[in-house]
Enzyme design. Structure first.
Site, mmCIF file in Angstrom:
data_model
loop_
_atom_site.group_PDB
_atom_site.id
_atom_site.type_symbol
_atom_site.label_atom_id
_atom_site.label_comp_id
_atom_site.label_asym_id
_atom_site.label_seq_id
_atom_site.Cartn_x
_atom_site.Cartn_y
_atom_site.Cartn_z
ATOM 1 C CE1 TYR A 144 85.083 39.520 83.717
ATOM 2 C CE2 TYR A 144 85.324 41.131 81.951
ATOM 3 C CZ TYR A 144 84.535 40.477 82.883
ATOM 4 O OH TYR A 144 83.195 40.771 82.961
ATOM 5 C CB ALA A 146 91.389 35.026 77.607
ATOM 6 C CB ILE A 177 77.207 46.710 84.589
ATOM 7 C CG1 ILE A 177 76.911 46.259 83.154
ATOM 8 C CG2 ILE A 177 75.928 46.835 85.403
ATOM 9 C CD1 ILE A 177 75.990 47.159 82.370
#
Length: 238
Positions: A144, A146, A177
């Site tokens: 993720y 990368a 979030i």
């Protein structure tokens, strides 16, 4: 911050951050189409189906969105994404490739379809949703991080190519979030991350959307290009 009557496409706009951006754009006067694998349950926005990893699907979705909007797309938000946790030494090639395909290659495929018409008309905004993990990295998220680092680099490079033709390209790198994606993360990881945040909490999607409105607007967004805004609860300070 004017986006009145602008034609906007929000990819990944049926939920989470993308949904809040689509809602805010519509409230601010833009004509909005959402592209996602499925429409929002309440059918709140005009919708086209898309698989951002499939070239033909992307082209069909862009053509359908243009027809609905009545012209070329002027504002593009790339918000489609997936997120999982796995240590690199245990990660399958399939999981790596799937994350890169959705979170990075999808940004390229959609942007490639709209940037030419934007440049031809001399005005456009492309806003890519990255992540603060693309800046700082994280254990169990090498794939993720990368992909999101690639989104930031892609944003800067595309901005250098097209800003002189009126197309401003920027990224937003939110911190953690509260979305469906983050709710599926390991509870211990979430608790540790909250303890690290100077603000002391995860953000809400509605707190990210105004950054997209700023970048899309005139005159507010006129001087931003190749930038990465960071609504991240203080997780990364620059």
């Amino acid at each position: 911050m004017q986006i009145d009557n602008r034609r906007a496409l929000v990819v990944g706009g049926s939920g989470g951050i993308g949904r809040e951006i689509a809602d805010l754009f519509a409230q601010s006067g833009a004509s909005v189409v959402v592209a996602d694998r499925a429409a929002a349950p309440d059918g709140s926005h005009k919708h086209v189906g898309i698989d951002v990893t499939d070239e033909a699907s992307v082209r069909r979705a862009i053509a359908e969105a243009r027809e609905i909007l009545g012209g070329d797309i002027e504002i593009l938000v790339n918000s489609a994404g997936i997120l999982s946790q796995c240590y690199a030494e245990e990660m399958t090639l399939e999981e790596w490739r799937r994350t890169i395909d959705v979170d990075l290659t999808g940004v390229f495929l959609v942007s490639r379809e709209v940037v030419g018409p934007m440049a031809a008309q001399g005005w456009g905004r492309i806003i890519n949703i990255a992540s603060q993990l693309g800046i700082k990295g994280a254990p169990m998220m090498t794939h993720y991080a990368a992909a999101k680092a690639g989104v930031i680099a892609f944003t800067k490079s595309l901005a250098l190519e097209v800003s002189g033709r009126g197309v401003l390209v920027n990224a937003i790198a939110p911190g953690p979030i509260d979305t469906q994606l983050s709710s599926d993360l390991d509870p211990e990881w979430r608790a540790k991350k909250i303890s690290e945040l100077p603000i002391g909490r995860f953000g809400k999607p509605a707190e990210v959307a105004p950054s997209a409105l700023l970048l899309a607007s005139e005159p507010g967004g006129n001087l931003y290009t190749g930038q990465t805004l960071g609504p991240n609860s203080g997780d990364v300070m620059q």
